[in-house]
Design a protein around this motif. Structure first.
Motif, short mmCIF file in Angstrom:
data_model
loop_
_atom_site.label_atom_id
_atom_site.label_comp_id
_atom_site.label_asym_id
_atom_site.label_seq_id
_atom_site.Cartn_x
_atom_site.Cartn_y
_atom_site.Cartn_z
N VAL A 32 -34.47 -12.48 33.32
CA VAL A 32 -33.88 -11.19 32.95
C VAL A 32 -32.50 -11.41 32.33
O VAL A 32 -32.17 -10.81 31.30
CB VAL A 32 -33.83 -10.24 34.17
CG1 VAL A 32 -33.04 -8.98 33.85
CG2 VAL A 32 -35.25 -9.88 34.62
N GLN A 33 -31.70 -12.28 32.91
CA GLN A 33 -30.36 -12.54 32.39
C GLN A 33 -30.38 -13.08 30.96
O GLN A 33 -29.44 -12.86 30.20
CB GLN A 33 -29.62 -13.54 33.27
CG GLN A 33 -29.18 -12.99 34.59
CD GLN A 33 -28.60 -14.05 35.50
OE1 GLN A 33 -28.82 -15.24 35.33
NE2 GLN A 33 -27.86 -13.60 36.50
N ARG A 40 -26.34 -9.50 24.98
CA ARG A 40 -27.74 -9.93 24.96
C ARG A 40 -28.58 -8.95 24.14
O ARG A 40 -28.09 -7.97 23.62
CB ARG A 40 -28.29 -10.02 26.38
CG ARG A 40 -27.50 -10.88 27.30
CD ARG A 40 -28.01 -12.30 27.23
NE ARG A 40 -27.39 -13.10 28.29
CZ ARG A 40 -26.66 -14.15 28.06
NH1 ARG A 40 -26.42 -14.54 26.83
NH2 ARG A 40 -26.14 -14.84 29.04
N ARG A 41 -29.87 -9.22 24.07
CA ARG A 41 -30.80 -8.38 23.32
C ARG A 41 -30.79 -6.93 23.79
O ARG A 41 -30.86 -6.00 22.99
CB ARG A 41 -32.21 -8.97 23.45
CG ARG A 41 -33.28 -8.17 22.79
CD ARG A 41 -34.63 -8.84 22.96
NE ARG A 41 -35.67 -7.98 22.41
CZ ARG A 41 -36.93 -8.05 22.77
NH1 ARG A 41 -37.32 -8.94 23.65
NH2 ARG A 41 -37.81 -7.24 22.23
N TRP A 42 -30.77 -6.71 25.10
CA TRP A 42 -30.87 -5.38 25.68
C TRP A 42 -29.68 -5.07 26.57
O TRP A 42 -29.22 -5.95 27.29
CB TRP A 42 -32.10 -5.27 26.58
CG TRP A 42 -33.43 -5.58 26.01
CD1 TRP A 42 -34.07 -6.77 26.04
CD2 TRP A 42 -34.30 -4.67 25.34
NE1 TRP A 42 -35.30 -6.66 25.45
CE2 TRP A 42 -35.47 -5.39 25.02
CE3 TRP A 42 -34.21 -3.33 25.00
CZ2 TRP A 42 -36.54 -4.80 24.36
CZ3 TRP A 42 -35.29 -2.75 24.36
CH2 TRP A 42 -36.42 -3.48 24.03
N SER A 43 -29.26 -3.82 26.60
CA SER A 43 -28.36 -3.36 27.67
C SER A 43 -29.26 -3.08 28.87
O SER A 43 -30.49 -2.99 28.73
CB SER A 43 -27.64 -2.07 27.25
OG SER A 43 -28.55 -0.98 27.21
N THR A 44 -28.68 -2.92 30.03
CA THR A 44 -29.46 -2.61 31.22
C THR A 44 -30.24 -1.32 31.02
O THR A 44 -31.43 -1.23 31.34
CB THR A 44 -28.53 -2.48 32.44
OG1 THR A 44 -27.78 -3.69 32.55
CG2 THR A 44 -29.29 -2.28 33.72
N ARG A 45 -29.60 -0.31 30.47
CA ARG A 45 -30.25 0.98 30.23
C ARG A 45 -31.41 0.85 29.24
O ARG A 45 -32.49 1.39 29.48
CB ARG A 45 -29.22 1.98 29.71
CG ARG A 45 -29.80 3.34 29.39
CD ARG A 45 -28.70 4.27 29.02
NE ARG A 45 -27.70 4.10 30.07
CZ ARG A 45 -26.84 4.99 30.47
NH1 ARG A 45 -26.79 6.13 29.88
NH2 ARG A 45 -26.00 4.76 31.43
N LYS A 62 -32.41 1.74 36.02
CA LYS A 62 -31.31 0.94 35.52
C LYS A 62 -30.64 0.18 36.67
O LYS A 62 -30.27 -0.99 36.53
CB LYS A 62 -30.31 1.86 34.81
CG LYS A 62 -29.14 1.15 34.19
CD LYS A 62 -28.20 2.14 33.54
CE LYS A 62 -26.91 2.04 34.28
NZ LYS A 62 -25.85 2.88 33.89
N THR A 63 -30.52 0.84 37.81
CA THR A 63 -29.90 0.21 38.99
C THR A 63 -30.71 -0.99 39.45
O THR A 63 -30.15 -2.04 39.78
CB THR A 63 -29.78 1.24 40.14
OG1 THR A 63 -29.01 2.35 39.67
CG2 THR A 63 -29.14 0.64 41.36
#
Length: 158
Positions: A32-33, A40-45, A62-63
């Motif tokens: 995931v990291q 990175r490619r994606w934000s958490t959201r 998201k959490t």
């Protein structure tokens, strides 16, 4: 369902008799990291919105994604594995093997092929001198145990 122990890092697990049992590593967190977080490619959201289990339609919050990415405590379910596989664009068996490696571990032989070996490659683990020394010791100990067994049975060693 299996829960992840926060703060769990790569480690060898030994029995009380001193025998090697398994290897554990935060492989799911590392996968995931590699794609989620600042720079990175994606934000958490964004990742939480894209990670949808194709079998159930379930999506992690998201959490929860943040907990996984930061190595916090979380529970692994089939839906989470499916959602992470979809979001990471990886085969489900690779994500499942990463979860298994992180939560349970594998015996050394299991890490040589298939999905577990692919996970190790993806998280950048290559055997170093220490790993080669451990493997050499295991091979020597297995050979010595076999020789003792054969001597006890009255056969010449192979």
């Amino acid at each position: 369902m299996t829960s992840h122990n926060p703060g769990h890092t790569a480690q060898e697990v030994w029995t009380s008799e001193g025998d090697y049992m398994a290897e554990q590593r935060n492989a799911l967190t590392e996968l995931v990291q590699q794609q989620v977080g600042r720079g990175r490619r994606w934000s958490t959201r964004e990742f939480a919105a894209a990670a949808i289990d194709p079998d159930t339609g379930w999506s992690p919050s998201k959490t929860l994604i943040n907990k996984i990415a930061t190595g916090g405590g979380f529970t692994v379910t089939p839906q989470l594995v499916g959602a992470l596989a979809a979001g990471l664009d990886l085969p489900r068996d690779i994500v499942a093997a990463a979860a298994h490696l992180q939560l349970i571990g594998y015996e050394a032989a299991e890490l040589r092929a298939g999905a577990p070996a692919e996970v190790m490659r993806r998280v950048g683990v290559e055997p170093g001198e220490r790993e080669h020394a451990i493997l050499a010791r295991w091979e020597r100990e297995a050979r010595e145990a076999n020789e003792k067994k054969e001597a006890h049975e009255g056969r010449a060693p192979e």
